[in-house]
Design a protein around this motif. Structure first.
Motif: not given
Length: 439
Positions: A60-65, A169-175, A250-259
């Motif tokens: 559920m969490s990582y299949f697409l990745l 990033t999913e738990y701390l809100g980091t990039t 670059v996208g990490g600055k605008f997209v919060s969902n790292s997965n």
């Protein structure tokens, strides 16, 4: 106490079974059974609810990745881009530095987005070709593979799309670029020490008179490139990787969902690989390319799912609760508590990402409320996760050994030196430095 001893015995089952050649699924079922019995847990609910919850959560969490990474790896292989990258590194560094060249090839691919669970499929043909030319024994390929995939590109380099760098990033809100200066310094330390070990291991193997051999039941002609002019030119091979990394950084600055960001970047990389090398795909069996490409993601995530399933069973035990309470009760600096807990959980599960998930599920709120630098915590715990995760029961090792025609007995020593000892040393030094300097 009996429950804790049971967890230790469960891990022993994983380690011994790994050396006996059992796969991740039967191993985790047996180990879970030991944990369940010794902790007096309901048998059916433990497997039907807890085990399956952990198993399905990975998909559920990582299949697409994983699926996008496997497809990307397949297109890089089928187009010849991966082989082009290999030859280009030989041109730059020479045949005498095959170990360095191979490490860099794997590093480029994994830092460029290919999952460490599936990168072996893309690099095995290249490694067989390179090591045959250098006449080096096949067990050394494992040293190069583990250094390039499961050390600094997985945990340390800023912007890495690998799961170990995504989970915090999913738990701390980091990039994914958290603590870039610390990341680069640690990456240099890990890379330098690993390269020194690989150079030493090569000299020892040559001194013993060891030479190249293909795995059993392998057709050597499948790994021969007779005409390099038929391969893609260099810029076409490197462009998808460069674009993929730029999207992540670059996208990490605008997209919060790292997965989502990592998955999207790899899909773009796969599309670019196809478009830039369209002529190489003419006449290809697209049924086979898509089936095996996406199917590689399923095989890659299967081992992780089994380990997370075992981890969920462990997490549901009374003994695990006692361990968590013990860790929470330790009078430690938050950084020390983070790397210690991560190391314990990664060692139990045999998975860096699995250990991180269990650790942050248990202690994430505690860290956030502590006021500690979350970027530094992200980086230190990611590095810590890349240490004890590669004990003998790590699911990724079974896949790598299988593809390379190796086993724990003839190759695990390289894994232990490069992916256990060295990351642990660097993590401890980095943590002490951060605490002393007040970072």
């Amino acid at each position: 106490m009996i429950g804790i001893i049971g967890l230790i015995c469960a891990i022993a089952v994983l380690v011994i079974g790994a050396y006996k050649g059992l796969g991740a699924l039967p191993l985790t079922i047996l180990a879970s059974l030991v944990a369940i019995v010794t902790n007096v847990m309901p048998l059916w609910d433990s497997f039907a609810v807890h085990y399956m919850k952990g198993y399905t959560s990975a998909y559920m969490s990582y299949f697409l990745l994983f699926a996008s990474s496997a497809l990307y790896a397949k297109l890089m292989d089928e187009s010849g881009c991966a082989t082009t990258i290999g030859y280009k590194f030989i041109d730059w560094f020479g045949k005498k530095n095959i170990m360095l060249v191979t490490i860099l090839i794997v590093s480029v691919l994994t830092y460029g987005g290919v999952s460490l669970f599936v990168v072996v499929y893309a690099v095995a043909p290249i490694m067989f070709l390179l090591f045959k030319e250098a006449n080096l024994p096949r067990h050394l390929t494992m040293a190069c593979l583990i250094v390039g995939s499961a050390t600094y590109t997985m945990t340390t380099l800023p912007g890495s799309p690998q799961l170990t760098n995504v989970v915090p990033t999913e738990y701390l809100g980091t990039t994914m670029t958290a603590a870039p200066i610390l990341s680069i310094l640690c990456a240099i330390g890990i890379f330098s020490l690993c390269l020194a070990y690989c150079t030493w291991a090569q000299k020892k193997a040559v001194a013993r008179g060891e030479v190249w051999t293909y795995p059993d039941n392998i057709d050597p002609t499948l790994f021969e490139v007779k005409d390099r002019s038929l391969l893609p030119i260099s810029w076409k091979a490197f462009t998808p990787i460069v674009v993929l990394l730029l999207i992540i950084i670059v996208g990490g600055k605008f997209v919060s969902n790292s997965n989502m960001l990592a998955t999207s970047a790899m899909l773009v990389g796969a599309l670019l690989t196809f478009l830039l090398n369209y002529s190489k795909f003419k006449g290809k069996d697209w049924t086979e390319v898509l089936t095996n490409g996406l199917g590689g993601g399923i095989s890659g995530i299967g081992g992780l799912a089994a380990v997370l399933a075992f981890g969920t069973v462990v997490q549901s035990s009374a003994a695990f609760t006692n361990i968590v309470n013990w860790v929470l009760g330790l009078n430690m600096h938050p950084y020390v508590r983070g790397i210690f807990a991560t190391s314990v959980f990664s060692g139990i599960t045999g998975s860096s990402s699995g250990g991180l998930r269990l650790m942050y599920q248990s202690l994430g709120d505690t860290f956030i409320n502590s006021g500690v630098n979350l970027d530094v915590l992200h980086r230190l715990t990611a590095i810590a996760a890349g240490g004890l995760d590669t004990l003998p029961h790590s699911p990724g090792l079974f896949l790598m050994f299988s593809v390379l025609g190796l086993n724990h007995k003839n190759s695990y020593r390289h894994v232990f030196a490069c992916s256990v000892c060295i990351p642990v040393i660097v993590c401890v030094v980095a943590t002490v430095a951060c605490i002393v300097l007040g970072v």
